[in-house]
Design an enzyme around this catalytic site. Structure first.
Site, PDB file in Angstrom:
ATOM      1  CE1 TYR A  61      -2.600  -0.929   5.874  1.00  0.00           C
ATOM      2  CE2 TYR A  61      -4.829  -0.135   6.159  1.00  0.00           C
ATOM      3  CZ  TYR A  61      -3.678  -0.226   5.399  1.00  0.00           C
ATOM      4  OH  TYR A  61      -3.625   0.383   4.177  1.00  0.00           O
ATOM      5  CB  SER A  62      -2.490  -2.602  13.968  1.00  0.00           C
ATOM      6  OG  SER A  62      -2.011  -1.284  13.805  1.00  0.00           O
TER       7      SER A  62
END
Length: 323
Positions: A61-62
């Site tokens: 995530y990110s």
């Protein structure tokens, strides 16, 4: 907030899990709708104050910044011993060979990287982020077992896959005396109920906790069918999860919400929480109302007639979310 056991374990988790995909540097990982750290922290703080003790993120995530943001916020706002912190492994974290997947090398490298980003000595739940067809499941399960025995994870979980794959993984673990999966993070909501055919009955039989992702169908259950958001306009993965025939269900959610005088999100989550096999839906929150509605849904009980009205328009879907 209510708490329940995660499957057949002794671990107590809130019946709402805060998904942290929404928290991460927007310029990292291609999700322009994510919230940077200063905007993310109030949501994590509010969740802790509301009694939510279950937080789910992932290494991918990110590009790892979600783990960093979540780790710092939980250190500031929560008691680590009271928090159930979950992350995931499989997604690509660097270019070249061994930059993704569920090989022993990848798992051993990525658990250490996640712990550094999260700023903790262990995670409570370490999950495989989909099935890896290029790695023997025996290799994956042994590596995960060693992660647990090293004290770097308390439990292990899995995510969206075919029921036969999940069953095979559990069989392999049993055959070798390795750690079994205690949870399944799968795609399940009012618009997508294909998991009711095999995966959910399998989890019930095995005593596996179910923590569905996208319980509000990427927000479709919370707004008019033709309405859009910044995320829906750029979410290529979610673009093909649902179809036009699902409109009737969305409209039924809206009608019951209006009759009840509550937000649509509360109806969608209350329906899910009415299913005994469900442990804790993973909700996303980029507005405080999202968190407030999720917490309110815990105390909302739908009648059998309302559940019937919500479920009646459903028609079979093609499998989506991992194929």
């Amino acid at each position: 907030m209510r708490y329940t056991k995660l499957g057949s374990t002794g671990l107590d988790v809130s019946v709402i899990c805060l998904g942290c995909m929404s928290y991460g540097m927007p310029e990292r990982g291609g999700h322009l709708w994510t919230l940077p750290e200063t905007e993310s922290r109030p949501f994590i703080q509010r969740a802790v104050e509301a009694g939510i003790n279950f937080f789910d993120t992932a290494n991918v995530y990110s590009d790892g910044t979600s783990e960093e943001i979540v780790g710092r916020a939980l250190r500031d706002f929560a008691d680590r011993d009271q928090i159930v912190l979950a992350t995931k492994v499989n997604g690509r974290m660097h270019r070249g060979a061994n930059g993704a997947g569920l090989s022993r090398k990848a798992i051993m490298s990525e658990i250490d990287a996640s712990l550094r980003r999260l700023g903790t000595d262990y995670v409570d739940l370490y999950q495989i982020h989909r099935w890896d067809p290029s790695t023997p499941i025996e290799e994956t399960m042994e590596a995960l077992h060693d992660v647990v025995k090293a004290g770097k994870a308390r439990y292990i979980g899995a995510s969206s896959m075919w029921a036969w794959q999940f069953s095979k993984a559990q069989y392999v673990a049993d055959a070798h005396g390795w750690t079994r999966f205690v949870s399944m993070q799968n795609h399940y909501n009012l618009l997508y109920r294909e998991e009711e055919r095999e995966m959910l009955p399998l989890c019930a039989d095995l005593g596996v906790g179910v923590i569905p992702w996208s319980p509000l169908a990427r927000g479709r259950l919370t707004r008019d069918w033709d309405a859009t958001t910044a995320r829906s306009e750029t979410d290529e993965f979610g673009r093909n999860l649902y179809r036009s025939g699902d409109r009737a269900i969305v409209e039924q959610v809206a009608a019951i919400a209006m009759d009840r005088g509550v937000a649509r999100a509360q109806i969608g989550l209350a329906w899910m929480l009415s299913k005994p096999v469900i442990t804790a839906p993973i909700i996303g929150a980029t507005r405080m109302a999202h968190l407030d509605d999720a917490v309110a849904a815990v105390d909302l009980t739908l009648s059998a007639d309302e559940i019937g009205l919500l479920e009646e328009p459903y028609t079979p879907h093609s499998v989506a979310g991992f194929v």
